[in-house]
Design an enzyme around this catalytic site. Structure first.
Site, PDB file in Angstrom:
ATOM      1  N   LYS A 187     -51.586 -59.264  27.671  1.00  0.00           N
ATOM      2  CA  LYS A 187     -51.128 -59.718  28.992  1.00  0.00           C
ATOM      3  C   LYS A 187     -51.785 -58.958  30.169  1.00  0.00           C
ATOM      4  CE  LYS A 187     -47.271 -62.202  27.156  1.00  0.00           C
ATOM      5  NZ  LYS A 187     -46.442 -61.881  26.025  1.00  0.00           N
ATOM      6  N   TYR A 192     -40.145 -60.385  19.943  1.00  0.00           N
ATOM      7  CA  TYR A 192     -41.220 -61.334  19.685  1.00  0.00           C
ATOM      8  C   TYR A 192     -42.528 -60.571  19.578  1.00  0.00           C
ATOM      9  CZ  TYR A 192     -44.570 -65.165  20.216  1.00  0.00           C
ATOM     10  OH  TYR A 192     -45.603 -66.051  20.014  1.00  0.00           O
ATOM     11  N   ASP A 222     -44.728 -52.437  20.416  1.00  0.00           N
ATOM     12  CA  ASP A 222     -45.391 -53.639  20.917  1.00  0.00           C
ATOM     13  C   ASP A 222     -45.165 -53.699  22.426  1.00  0.00           C
ATOM     14  OD1 ASP A 222     -46.417 -56.068  21.540  1.00  0.00           O
ATOM     15  OD2 ASP A 222     -45.282 -57.225  20.055  1.00  0.00           O
TER      16      ASP A 222
END
Ligand SMILES: *Cc1c(COP(=O)(O)O)cnc(C)c1O
Length: 435
Positions: free
Chosen positions: A270, A146, A241
Site C-alpha cells: 500500500k 486479512y 503484517d
C-alpha cells in the site's frame, strides 16, 4: 436502474459480459451495500470524479495507499520522469536501493528488503520463508485479520475454539487449510493453550498489529506482547503484517511504536508504493538470506522492483520522512472526533487510530464497539447500506462495505470532515427509524 449514474451503469453492464462479476476485485462490486459499482475517470487530492461527471470526496483512498491524496504532484512527476526512460527492465535499477534505504530508515531493527508487487505476495513469501527457517508447517492467524488471498490464509476458524482452520474459499485444499490455526483476537489464554499444544509445530504467527481489514479492531499492546512472548518461547517467528499500518501512523511500522512487539519479519505494501504496485518483505540479514539466490526459498517476480512503481514509492516516502504529514493527519483525526462528538447518536460507535477510522452502527445503546471479529454483529454491518447510497448522492465516497475502514489523507480538509459528519448526522437518524 441507476438514475444518478447512467454512464457507470452502462459500463458495468458492458464489464459484466467480459469480466467475472464485472470487477477486478470482489468488494468493488458494491454487493454489501446493495449497489452497483461507480466508474471513476479522474482524481485529485481528496476528490474523485466519476464517468457521469459527478464529484465526490473520497474516504476510501484506494484502500490505504494514498496517504498524500490522489495524484500528488511530486509522485506523479516522479512516475512521469521515470516512465520516459522505460517502464521495466526486468533487471536491476538504482531505485531499488533508494527505496530499500527509505524503508529501512523506518525499521531500525531490520536489515534487508525484498520487493514484490502485492501485499499478497509479500505475505505468501513471509510464510514460505518462516516455514523454511523453522522447518515447521503450521501458521497461526487471527480471525478478522486479512493477509491477502494466498491459499494458506484463505482460512477461517473451524468449529470449536482453536481448532485447525477450514478454507474460506473453494479451491483451497483441506490439507493446506488445516496447517493454519485460527484464533480470536484479544484472548491470551487461548493463545497460550494453543502454543502448549501445537508449539513445536508452529512456524509463525502472522498478525496485523493494527487490524484494519474487518473493522478497526485495535488490540491491547499487552496482548500483542503476549503473542511475541509465545512465539519466542516456542521458537516460532512473529510476522507483523503492516501492509495497511506501515507508514500510516508514523514513519515506519506500527509494531515498533509498541514496546516489546518486535517482529522477525514485516510485510509492507500500500503506502510504500504511493498508489503503484509495490510491496516488500523486511527482515534481518540472517532470515532474509534464506531467499533465493542466496538460500533455497524460491521467490521471484517479472515486474518486481520495476523503476516506475518504485519511483512513486520513493517520492511518497521522501515526503513522509519529513514527518509533518503525520502531525497534519493527527490534527484532522482530532477534528473528526470533535465533529462526531457533536452529533451524539446513541447507536453510532467509532474508533480511530491516526488517519484510519471505522464506524459501527450498534444495534442497541449498550452494545460496545467490538475488538474481536466474532463480536461484530452482521446485522449492524448490513445496516451500513442504508447509509452508503444516500451519502454517495450527497457526494461522499465511503468504502462500499461496513467492514471497511475510512482513510484520511493529507489532502483532506477540516471542512470536508465537518461536511461528512454533518451529513452522516442527517442520514443516520433515518436509518435508525427504518430499522
Ligand atoms: C491489503 C492488505 C494485504 C493484501 O495486499 P494486496 O496488495 O491487496 O495483495 C495484506 N495484508 C494486509 C494487512 C492488507 O491490508
Amino acid at each position: 436502474m441507476n438514475a444518478y449514474r447512467p454512464r457507470s451503469h452502462q459500463l458495468y453492464q458492458a464489464a459484466w459480459e467480459k469480466i467475472p462479476g464485472g470487477v477486478s476485485s470482489p468488494v468493488r462490486a458494491f454487493r454489501s451495500v446493495k449497489g452497483t459499482p461507480i466508474y471513476f475517470r479522474r482524481a485529485q487530492g481528496s476528490h474523485v470524479w466519476d464517468e457521469d461527471g459527478k464529484e465526490y470526496v473520497d474516504f476510501c483512498m484506494s484502500w490505504g495507499p494514498l496517504i498524500l491524496g490522489h495524484a500528488h504532484p511530486a509522485v506523479v512527476e516522479a512516475v512521469q520522469k521515470t516512465a520516459q526512460n522505460g517502464l521495466s527492465f526486468g533487471a536491476c535499477c538504482a531505485q531499488e536501493i533508494e527505496l530499500a534505504e527509505l524503508i529501512l530508515a523506518g525499521f531500525p531493527s531490520m536489515e534487508q528488503v525484498r520487493f514484490l508487487s502485492s501485499g499478497t505476495e509479500a505475505v505468501m513469501t513471509a510464510l514460505r520463508l518462516a516455514r523454511a527457517a523453522t522447518g515447521r508447517n503450521k501458521i497461526v492467524k487471527f480471525s478478522g485479520g486479512y493477509h491477502g488471498h494466498s491459499d494458506s490464509l484463505l482460512v477461517k476458524a473451524g468449529s470449536g475454539l482453536a481448532t485447525l482452520g477450514v478454507s474460506s474459499s473453494k479451491g483451497v485444499p483441506h490439507c493446506l487449510a488445516a496447517e493454519t490455526l485460527v484464533l480470536p483476537f484479544d484472548d491470551q489464554e487461548l493463545l497460550e493453550n494453543t502454543f502448549s499444544r501445537w508449539g513445536d509445530q508452529i512456524a509463525a504467527v502472522i498478525v496485523e498489529p493494527l487490524p484494519a481489514n474487518e473493522g478497526l479492531l485495535e488490540q491491547h499492546p499487552a496482548w500483542l506482547r503476549a503473542v511475541r512472548q509465545c512465539t519466542r518461547q516456542h521458537g516460532a517467528l512473529l510476522i507483523l503484517d503492516e501492509v495497511i499500518s506501515g507508514f500510516r501512523l508514523r514513519y515506519g511500522g506500527y509494531g515498533d511504536s509498541l514496546e516489546g512487539v518486535d517482529a522477525d519479519l514485516v510485510t509492507l505494501g500500500k503506502i510504500i508504493g504511493g498508489g503503484m504496485p509495490v510491496a516488500a518483505l523486511v527482515g534481518s540479514r540472517k532470515l532474509m538470506s534464506h531467499l533465493a539466490p542466496l538460500g533455497e526459498v524460491y521467490q521471484a517476480g517479472t515486474l518486481s522492483g520495476n523503476p516506475v512503481a518504485l519511483a512513486a514509492g520513493i517520492a511518497t516516502l521522501r515526503i513522509l520522512a519529513q514527518n509533518e504529514i503525520y502531525t497534519r493527519l493527527e490534527n484532522l483525526g482530532t477534528h473528526l472526533d470533535l465533529s462526531l462528538n457533536q452529533i451524539r447518536l446513541p447507536c453510532l460507535r467509532w474508533r480511530r487510530a491516526g488517519s484510519i477510522f471505522w464506524f459501527y452502527l450498534a444495534l442497541t445503546t449498550d452494545e460496545e464497539l467490538p475488538r474481536r471479529a466474532e463480536n461484530i454483529q452482521k446485522k449492524a454491518i448490513s445496516r451500513f447500506h442504508r447509509l452508503h447510497a444516500p451519502m454517495l448522492n450527497r457526494g461522499w465516497y465511503l468504502p462500499p462495505s461496513g467492514y471497511e475502514v475510512l482513510f484520511l489523507s493529507a489532502a483532506h480538509t477540516p471542512r470536508e470532515i465537518e461536511g461528512l459528519i454533518r451529513d452522516l448526522g442527517q442520514e443516520l437518524p433515518l436509518d435508525q427509524e427504518n430499522e
